[in-house]
Write a protein that holds these residues in place. Structure first.
Motif, PDB file in Angstrom:
ATOM      1  N   ALA A 156      83.136 -64.900 -49.869  1.00  0.00           N
ATOM      2  CA  ALA A 156      82.357 -66.035 -50.369  1.00  0.00           C
ATOM      3  C   ALA A 156      81.426 -65.596 -51.470  1.00  0.00           C
ATOM      4  O   ALA A 156      81.287 -66.255 -52.499  1.00  0.00           O
ATOM      5  CB  ALA A 156      81.572 -66.673 -49.228  1.00  0.00           C
ATOM      6  N   LEU A 197      81.367 -66.693 -55.543  1.00  0.00           N
ATOM      7  CA  LEU A 197      80.187 -67.201 -56.213  1.00  0.00           C
ATOM      8  C   LEU A 197      79.849 -66.360 -57.427  1.00  0.00           C
ATOM      9  O   LEU A 197      79.481 -66.865 -58.473  1.00  0.00           O
ATOM     10  CB  LEU A 197      79.006 -67.201 -55.233  1.00  0.00           C
ATOM     11  N   GLY A 221      74.358 -67.885 -51.939  1.00  0.00           N
ATOM     12  CA  GLY A 221      75.457 -66.937 -51.916  1.00  0.00           C
ATOM     13  C   GLY A 221      75.152 -65.653 -51.175  1.00  0.00           C
ATOM     14  O   GLY A 221      76.056 -64.869 -50.890  1.00  0.00           O
ATOM     15  N   ASN A 274      83.831 -72.909 -51.844  1.00  0.00           N
ATOM     16  CA  ASN A 274      84.114 -71.738 -52.667  1.00  0.00           C
ATOM     17  C   ASN A 274      85.598 -71.628 -52.997  1.00  0.00           C
ATOM     18  O   ASN A 274      85.963 -71.207 -54.093  1.00  0.00           O
ATOM     19  CB  ASN A 274      83.622 -70.476 -51.951  1.00  0.00           C
TER      20      ASN A 274
END
Length: 214
Positions: free
Chosen positions: A4, A8, A168, A195
């Protein structure tokens, strides 16, 4: 969590001319103009003072009409990407917060200064989501909210009760007397799904808006 964060870190909110043209064909000239204006904001305001950036981005997204997820996406809970929100001209509270978050990241504001924050809107007695900006880690954050056009410190927003915030880097649970507990946010399905769609938007130059239902 690592995947994730990588998504980002690599995400760019800037769109190509090809994608802009596709948005115009699928959603109309108004959508194309909204996305083009969004691009202009990010391209021309990177060196502006932070407070000016916050106000500009807050005002821009707050002009988008509020629509429930069920009405707009035919789902109980859907977190739209900024491009999805702008192309379809609608969103609910988390979509405003997400759009502001990624736009301010594109303008150069560090991740650690921004938290998408889940709150209880006490006057409405319902769950709500806002974006919080922390000038320093211990600062009284400034709140960007679609329910209030004015950016104000959290201490002034007596109508909001914080529950948790995330970005994030992780998730923070609100505790009494300002104490916070940092946690992993990898279990947040909506965040991971968001995401994935952000990555798709970068990779195929049309992304998840190609499957938009509104």
């Amino acid at each position: 969590m690592l995947l994730a964060c990588l998504a980002l870190a690599e995400y760019s909110a800037l769109v190509s001319e090809r994608l802009l043209h596709f948005i115009g064909e699928k959603y109309g000239g108004g959508a194309e103009r909204r996305v083009a204006r969004w691009q202009t904001i990010m391209n021309e305001n990177r060196s502006e003072p932070v407070l000016d950036q916050l106000n500009l981005v807050n005002h821009f997204f707050n002009k988008i009409p509020w629509k429930s997820d069920m009405e707009h996406w035919h789902q109980r809970d859907y977190w739209a990407t900024p491009l999805e929100m702008l192309a379809t001209n609608g969103g609910d509270c988390e979509d405003y917060a997400i759009g502001k978050y990624f736009t301010l990241r594109e303008l150069g504001i560090p991740t650690e200064k921004l938290r998408i924050t889940y709150v209880i809107a006490l006057n409405l007695n319902q769950a709500h989501m806002v974006l919080a900006y922390y000038d320093t880690p211990d600062a009284d954050p400034l709140i960007l909210d679609n329910l209030n056009e004015h950016i104000m410190p959290a201490s002034v927003r007596k109508d909001l009760q914080p529950v948790y915030g995330f970005n994030g880097d992780g998730l923070w649970m609100a505790r009494q007397r300002g104490e916070e507990l940092r946690q992993d946010n990898s279990s947040n399905f909506q965040w991971r799904d968001l995401n994935a769609r952000l990555t798709a938007e970068m990779e195929n130059d049309r992304g998840s808006i190609a499957a938009g239902k509104p």
